[in-house]
Design an enzyme around this catalytic site. Structure first.
Site, short mmCIF file in Angstrom:
data_model
loop_
_atom_site.label_atom_id
_atom_site.label_comp_id
_atom_site.label_asym_id
_atom_site.label_seq_id
_atom_site.Cartn_x
_atom_site.Cartn_y
_atom_site.Cartn_z
CG ASP A 7 38.76 36.89 43.51
OD1 ASP A 7 39.37 36.10 42.40
OD2 ASP A 7 39.40 36.67 44.45
CE1 TYR A 65 46.38 39.90 44.77
CE2 TYR A 65 48.05 38.31 44.67
CZ TYR A 65 47.09 38.85 44.05
OH TYR A 65 46.34 38.60 42.73
#
Length: 202
Positions: A7, A65
């Site tokens: 994103d 992540y």
């Protein structure tokens, strides 16, 4: 072709990509040439030839992540682009219990934006192999490893973890949310600046 997308505002330390080329390439020169064309906030660190069947996205076995949370009363200015500031008190026992609830193979549509499109519609079941919570300077780090992630899944999971640890959601409500597959019942995603793609494993 990249290993995946991030994103706007999310950082990538280990993004991978592939392309096909018919002639031989000087790998060292390739990196220098690409870095001479790229903007200053993107750098190619390494390149190598792979077998023809290799695919940056589909050959991936897992991704890691990290989400960084600053828990001090005030956010240091030089960390503002790389940390999410959360100052309310967190219950570490509830935080660990919430993380344990989410680990494993589940339908994660409740934690995916646009859960009726893309991979969330085609393959919503992901195996969250681990979700570790580690202390770091100025706060804590959430480490997620899975065979794949849905759109904004990590940021949504991180937001729900803080909701439980902050007393805004019970463990029972988190479990029900996971089973429901209903994104509308979940809280907002955490901001992007605390999230880093750390490793793509093949």
């Amino acid at each position: 072709t990249g290993a995946g997308r991030t994103d706007a505002g999310v950082h990538a330390l280990d993004q991978k990509a592939h392309f096909t080329f018919t002639a031989g390439l000087n790998q060292k020169k390739l990196c220098c040439s690409l870095n001479g064309l790229l903007p200053v906030d993107i750098r190619v660190l390494h390149s190598e030839e792979k077998e023809k069947k290799f695919h940056a996205r589909y050959s991936c076995r897992s991704k890691i992540y990290h989400y960084h949370i600053n828990t001090t009363p005030f956010l240091l200015p030089f960390l503002r682009l790389y940390r999410y500031h959360y100052s309310p008190k967190l219950n570490p026992i509830l935080l660990q219990a919430a993380a344990k609830t989410l680990v494993g193979s589940h339908d994660f549509r409740a934690f995916a934006n646009e859960n009726d499109r893309g991979s969330a519609a085609r393959k919503p079941v992901k195996n969250l192999k681990r979700l570790d919570i580690l202390a770091e300077e100025y706060g804590l780090r959430l480490e997620f490893e899975a065979d794949g992630f849905l759109y904004k899944m990590v940021r949504n999971l991180a937001g729900s973890l803080l909701a439980v640890a902050g007393g805004k959601m019970t463990l029972e409500e988190l479990t029900a949310l996971l089973k429901s597959g209903d994104r509308k019942k979940a809280g907002p995603a955490l901001p992007p600046q605390g999230l880093f793609l750390v490793k793509v494993n093949y």
